[in-house]
Design a protein around this motif. Sequence first.
Motif, PDB file in Angstrom:
ATOM      1  N   GLY A  22     -19.725  30.628 -11.591  1.00  0.00           N
ATOM      2  CA  GLY A  22     -18.125  30.268 -12.101  1.00  0.00           C
ATOM      3  C   GLY A  22     -17.433  29.321 -11.507  1.00  0.00           C
ATOM      4  O   GLY A  22     -16.331  29.095 -11.668  1.00  0.00           O
ATOM      5  N   PRO A  65     -16.452  25.137 -12.965  1.00  0.00           N
ATOM      6  CA  PRO A  65     -15.288  24.938 -13.752  1.00  0.00           C
ATOM      7  C   PRO A  65     -14.201  24.811 -12.934  1.00  0.00           C
ATOM      8  O   PRO A  65     -13.254  24.128 -13.074  1.00  0.00           O
ATOM      9  CB  PRO A  65     -15.398  26.219 -14.656  1.00  0.00           C
ATOM     10  CG  PRO A  65     -16.726  26.594 -15.126  1.00  0.00           C
ATOM     11  CD  PRO A  65     -17.241  26.306 -13.615  1.00  0.00           C
ATOM     12  N   GLU A  66     -13.857  26.060 -12.022  1.00  0.00           N
ATOM     13  CA  GLU A  66     -12.850  25.883 -10.888  1.00  0.00           C
ATOM     14  C   GLU A  66     -12.962  24.643 -10.234  1.00  0.00           C
ATOM     15  O   GLU A  66     -11.848  24.054  -9.840  1.00  0.00           O
ATOM     16  CB  GLU A  66     -12.936  27.118 -10.054  1.00  0.00           C
ATOM     17  CG  GLU A  66     -12.650  28.463 -10.775  1.00  0.00           C
ATOM     18  CD  GLU A  66     -11.340  28.459 -11.496  1.00  0.00           C
ATOM     19  OE1 GLU A  66     -10.431  27.862 -10.996  1.00  0.00           O
ATOM     20  OE2 GLU A  66     -10.973  29.318 -12.406  1.00  0.00           O
ATOM     21  N   ARG A  91     -13.915  21.702 -10.941  1.00  0.00           N
ATOM     22  CA  ARG A  91     -13.546  20.532 -11.494  1.00  0.00           C
ATOM     23  C   ARG A  91     -11.975  20.535 -12.062  1.00  0.00           C
ATOM     24  O   ARG A  91     -11.480  19.586 -12.196  1.00  0.00           O
ATOM     25  CB  ARG A  91     -14.274  20.397 -12.998  1.00  0.00           C
ATOM     26  CG  ARG A  91     -15.768  20.170 -13.040  1.00  0.00           C
ATOM     27  CD  ARG A  91     -16.497  20.157 -14.072  1.00  0.00           C
ATOM     28  NE  ARG A  91     -18.101  19.925 -13.784  1.00  0.00           N
ATOM     29  CZ  ARG A  91     -19.049  19.678 -14.645  1.00  0.00           C
ATOM     30  NH1 ARG A  91     -18.875  19.753 -16.023  1.00  0.00           N
ATOM     31  NH2 ARG A  91     -20.302  19.494 -14.514  1.00  0.00           N
ATOM     32  N   ARG A  92     -11.602  21.857 -12.077  1.00  0.00           N
ATOM     33  CA  ARG A  92      -9.894  21.776 -12.166  1.00  0.00           C
ATOM     34  C   ARG A  92      -9.444  21.220 -10.902  1.00  0.00           C
ATOM     35  O   ARG A  92      -8.140  20.841 -11.040  1.00  0.00           O
ATOM     36  CB  ARG A  92      -9.557  23.385 -12.364  1.00  0.00           C
ATOM     37  CG  ARG A  92      -9.861  23.716 -13.928  1.00  0.00           C
ATOM     38  CD  ARG A  92      -9.176  24.971 -14.403  1.00  0.00           C
ATOM     39  NE  ARG A  92      -9.670  26.093 -14.053  1.00  0.00           N
ATOM     40  CZ  ARG A  92     -10.647  26.632 -14.751  1.00  0.00           C
ATOM     41  NH1 ARG A  92     -11.016  26.035 -16.073  1.00  0.00           N
ATOM     42  NH2 ARG A  92     -11.335  27.487 -14.657  1.00  0.00           N
ATOM     43  N   ARG A 118     -16.055  29.849  -5.718  1.00  0.00           N
ATOM     44  CA  ARG A 118     -15.270  30.184  -6.925  1.00  0.00           C
ATOM     45  C   ARG A 118     -13.862  30.760  -6.828  1.00  0.00           C
ATOM     46  O   ARG A 118     -12.867  30.508  -7.108  1.00  0.00           O
ATOM     47  CB  ARG A 118     -15.968  31.118  -7.855  1.00  0.00           C
ATOM     48  CG  ARG A 118     -15.158  31.464  -9.368  1.00  0.00           C
ATOM     49  CD  ARG A 118     -16.125  32.608 -10.038  1.00  0.00           C
ATOM     50  NE  ARG A 118     -15.945  33.734  -9.206  1.00  0.00           N
ATOM     51  CZ  ARG A 118     -15.033  34.631  -9.047  1.00  0.00           C
ATOM     52  NH1 ARG A 118     -13.705  34.205  -9.413  1.00  0.00           N
ATOM     53  NH2 ARG A 118     -15.214  35.758  -8.243  1.00  0.00           N
ATOM     54  N   GLU A 164     -10.206  29.150  -7.142  1.00  0.00           N
ATOM     55  CA  GLU A 164      -9.394  29.847  -7.997  1.00  0.00           C
ATOM     56  C   GLU A 164      -7.859  29.980  -7.269  1.00  0.00           C
ATOM     57  O   GLU A 164      -6.740  29.592  -7.819  1.00  0.00           O
ATOM     58  CB  GLU A 164      -9.874  31.167  -8.270  1.00  0.00           C
ATOM     59  CG  GLU A 164     -10.770  31.260  -9.397  1.00  0.00           C
ATOM     60  CD  GLU A 164     -10.955  32.770  -9.691  1.00  0.00           C
ATOM     61  OE1 GLU A 164     -11.645  33.106 -10.678  1.00  0.00           O
ATOM     62  OE2 GLU A 164     -10.902  33.845  -8.789  1.00  0.00           O
ATOM     63  N   ARG A 207     -24.248  19.103 -15.196  1.00  0.00           N
ATOM     64  CA  ARG A 207     -24.160  20.544 -15.172  1.00  0.00           C
ATOM     65  C   ARG A 207     -24.939  21.157 -14.024  1.00  0.00           C
ATOM     66  O   ARG A 207     -25.810  20.785 -13.690  1.00  0.00           O
ATOM     67  CB  ARG A 207     -24.568  21.147 -16.492  1.00  0.00           C
ATOM     68  CG  ARG A 207     -25.777  20.955 -16.725  1.00  0.00           C
ATOM     69  CD  ARG A 207     -26.107  21.640 -18.049  1.00  0.00           C
ATOM     70  NE  ARG A 207     -27.708  21.623 -18.436  1.00  0.00           N
ATOM     71  CZ  ARG A 207     -28.487  20.567 -18.983  1.00  0.00           C
ATOM     72  NH1 ARG A 207     -27.804  19.811 -19.246  1.00  0.00           N
ATOM     73  NH2 ARG A 207     -29.854  20.684 -19.177  1.00  0.00           N
TER      74      ARG A 207
END
Length: 569
Positions: free
Chosen positions: A235, A238-239, A241-242, A339, A343, A413
Amino acid sequence: MRMKTAQILMECLLEQGVDTVFGYPGGTILNVYDEFELHGYKNKVRHILTAHEQGASHAADGYARSTGKVGVCFSTSGPGATNLTTGIATAYYDSSPVVFITCNVSENLIGKDSFQEVDITGISMPITKCNYLVRDPEALADVMREAFAIARSGRPGPVLIDIAKNVTAAEADYTPLPLEQHASQGRLGAMLRRASHDLKTPEPDAGDIQTLLDLIETARMPLVLVGGGVIRSKGAVPEFRRFVERLGAPVASTIMGGGALPGSHPLFTGMIGMHGSHASNYAVDQCDLLIAIGCRFSDRVATDPATFARGAKIVHIDIDRAEIDKNVRTDHHIIGDARRVLELLNERLPQHAYPTWKEWVFSHSEVPLKRDDILHPHEILETVQDVTDGDAIIVTDVGQHQMWCAQYYHFSRPGQFITSGGFGTMGFGLGAAMGAAVGNPGKVVVHCTGDGCFRMNCHELCTEEHYGIPVITVIFNNRTLGMVRQWQNLIYKKRFSQTDLDRGPDFIKLAEAYGIPGERAADQAQFEAAFRRAVACGTSYVIECAIDKDAMVHPMVSAGTPVTDFILD
């Protein structure tokens, strides 16, 4: 219930959700293999019989890296077990979760130099997260459960279980235990808590998070360096990339960080280090803040630790405290899972931009690529990208072709780029590609290799053919040990000692001998036609590409020198 310990082993695999095992049988592990037939486990767990134990070890590793699951490998004792050690070390250096299960001689023969006896737990101790010699039948189930927990927990890695043969023939009590209940089960839970300091990943310190946010606020030329820890952390991508989008700063990658940010992303500067891009290497030399996430600062990245990011505040984010200040001295660090750290950063990070800094970084463009009548490495990778819409899983061996893949294929990915980054294992690719293909049915898996690497484990073509594992092998054939020749060319004044591979086999005839179609390509048009046929056929395929003997990986920085001292532009 009471059952044979060998059957308990198989039941424990089912508890863990294992659907595939790669392995090679022998005398001491026969009780385990007998369970495939005796109680029908062959209908529940697929076994892939490889041509060599090393091939099985790499296949389990490739399966793990491409799926995120724990890979499993079986082997017998003695030479069977020692043949796994290269694969175990490969998994260890790249933090790949694989459980290796070997069986040793019976207890009464241990320590007596018995036939095919070896102390595999002693041999593998430096290259595993944990290992076991099981002498008590009643302990096997909990050891199995613990081993899988350790392999996947914290910083993932390989675990080895060695079982005395007499133990596999004994009986013991077995109570089925669903995976979600393992950590709470009395004796097992206590074992899990004792077994590894990183089973419970520490929560990142709030003060450490704030310190990094303060450093970001005052920075004018920040750079993000992403490593394999972001890929391994469930996970985290995605974090990540944010975080990158909010920070708005350039992003460089280690070879193991490929896929954390799409290669086509406007903030991506490319690989860093010995064969890093001009943009990445100049950026790390001039940045005032370096945020490194999940990387080891190896000698291929920080080629000269004393001058690496010489003017920057260096912040290191890693799950493993042992990595902090090991290779490069840092100004600040955050211990925690990538992750979770990301976050917490994303909750409080405002939008940034740095337009002037980015303009300067991306002004360091690469030399235009050649286009002529001969086949260039970048044309091979560009064709693979175009024909598969960038969706292929790329698995490499080690050398020039490995660097070209990292440079020219735009990974999008996690698990799309599988390579031996830490241990540098020639012969890794074919087995790992089989594992990736087994774990990802329907995906195009391309095994990129050199003629030197391919010779090392090409016998696994028989495994591909027998099980119908669709791997497309692309051989970058320059008739030499290309990376070694490049060093000899640039550093050893063209003294080409023992690097010419002016010998057989004929790779296409070899493929055909294993029942696999093959073609040769001498230019881009021939390669594209052959590759399209390979994708369309949906089976194993071998394509031999004739490339220049003196084709080099550009750029190049000599070991031990600053990352901006390019000896090859």
